[in-house]
Design a protein around this motif. Sequence first.
Motif, PDB file in Angstrom:
ATOM      1  N   ALA A 161      31.388  10.313  33.384  1.00 36.00           N
ATOM      2  CA  ALA A 161      30.447   9.846  34.407  1.00 36.00           C
ATOM      3  C   ALA A 161      31.178   8.842  35.289  1.00 36.00           C
ATOM      4  O   ALA A 161      31.890   7.963  34.775  1.00 36.00           O
ATOM      5  N   ASN A 162      31.013   8.964  36.587  1.00 42.12           N
ATOM      6  CA  ASN A 162      31.779   8.150  37.524  1.00 42.12           C
ATOM      7  C   ASN A 162      30.897   7.559  38.617  1.00 42.12           C
ATOM      8  O   ASN A 162      29.835   8.098  38.949  1.00 42.12           O
ATOM      9  N   PHE A 163      31.367   6.438  39.172  1.00 44.60           N
ATOM     10  CA  PHE A 163      30.790   5.853  40.376  1.00 44.60           C
ATOM     11  C   PHE A 163      31.726   6.171  41.543  1.00 44.60           C
ATOM     12  O   PHE A 163      32.944   6.043  41.416  1.00 44.60           O
ATOM     13  N   VAL A 176      37.603   7.477  49.580  1.00 42.03           N
ATOM     14  CA  VAL A 176      36.669   7.325  48.458  1.00 42.03           C
ATOM     15  C   VAL A 176      37.364   6.586  47.322  1.00 42.03           C
ATOM     16  O   VAL A 176      38.516   6.877  47.000  1.00 42.03           O
ATOM     17  N   ILE A 177      36.651   5.630  46.718  1.00 45.89           N
ATOM     18  CA  ILE A 177      37.125   4.910  45.539  1.00 45.89           C
ATOM     19  C   ILE A 177      36.268   5.344  44.352  1.00 45.89           C
ATOM     20  O   ILE A 177      35.039   5.396  44.460  1.00 45.89           O
ATOM     21  N   THR A 178      36.905   5.658  43.222  1.00 48.86           N
ATOM     22  CA  THR A 178      36.163   6.100  42.044  1.00 48.86           C
ATOM     23  C   THR A 178      36.471   5.203  40.846  1.00 48.86           C
ATOM     24  O   THR A 178      37.564   4.641  40.735  1.00 48.86           O
ATOM     25  N   ALA A 179      35.489   5.109  39.945  1.00 49.26           N
ATOM     26  CA  ALA A 179      35.654   4.396  38.678  1.00 49.26           C
ATOM     27  C   ALA A 179      34.674   4.992  37.679  1.00 49.26           C
ATOM     28  O   ALA A 179      33.543   5.343  38.049  1.00 49.26           O
ATOM     29  N   TYR A 202      37.898   7.359  27.222  1.00 54.23           N
ATOM     30  CA  TYR A 202      38.804   6.937  28.294  1.00 54.23           C
ATOM     31  C   TYR A 202      38.026   6.233  29.398  1.00 54.23           C
ATOM     32  O   TYR A 202      36.809   6.401  29.541  1.00 54.23           O
ATOM     33  N   VAL A 203      38.760   5.438  30.154  1.00 60.00           N
ATOM     34  CA  VAL A 203      38.254   4.878  31.411  1.00 60.00           C
ATOM     35  C   VAL A 203      39.236   5.283  32.505  1.00 60.00           C
ATOM     36  O   VAL A 203      40.411   5.528  32.237  1.00 60.00           O
TER      37      VAL A 203
END
Length: 248
Positions: A161-163, A176-179, A202-203
């Motif tokens: 799941a990501n932002f 786009v920046i993802t985390a 994982y992150v």
Amino acid sequence: MKNIIWFTLSLVFSMACIAEETSVKLEVIDPYLEMHTGPAVGYPVIYTVEQGEDIEVLTRRPDWYEIRSNTGRIGWVKASQIARTLQPTGEPVDLPSVSYGDYLKDSLSLGFNVGEFSSGELKGAQTFTFTSEQRWLSWFSTELEAGKLYDSEVRGRYVGANFLFEPYSDWVISPVITAGGGEMKITVQPKLIPLSIEDSSYVQYGIGGNFYLGRNFVIRAGYRKYTVSTEQDDERLDRWHIGFNAFF
């Protein structure tokens, strides 16, 4: 005198033609569109345009447009609502202050991407991922992903799941920046030396870009860095990917 009258009439006629040409007629595709008496939320709602009705854009103010309904009502609507309209050709409208993010707000997208791990224990492993994204704001969305990884000796799968943060969603090509984070499971290990990654969390964080093809389709590419938890030291991985999403 007659020449002056004819010149005046011609000028008025020309201005009317210009006004007619520069006005924009659109079709509402949301369930409804609220018309205010002025260009601010504090002004009362005087009329509601229903889905499928035509409107005509008259003038613009910052973040607001003055429109005329097909019944002749005139009022003001938010620019973000104008984003959810179509031209007579069926194409989404491009108007000042209306961005791709505004148009896609509250939309769901489905897509896929392919990629490859470029470093770490999984270097060279190919990936295939299905994604589902919910766009909550013009610049912010959440994403669920499920994918598989494979090469000649390794097989595995992952879910996450990501932002997603897209600060310039009005650009055709937008950064786009993802985390996010998730779980990774290696189902087939190399025969000689097993990987330290087996059933691990994982992150990840990364950067990428969206290339909008109209208002409902986007090509995506990105690069992500993973930190995978193992029984010993954490494993660092890098992965690039490219894919396609369609918004609904």
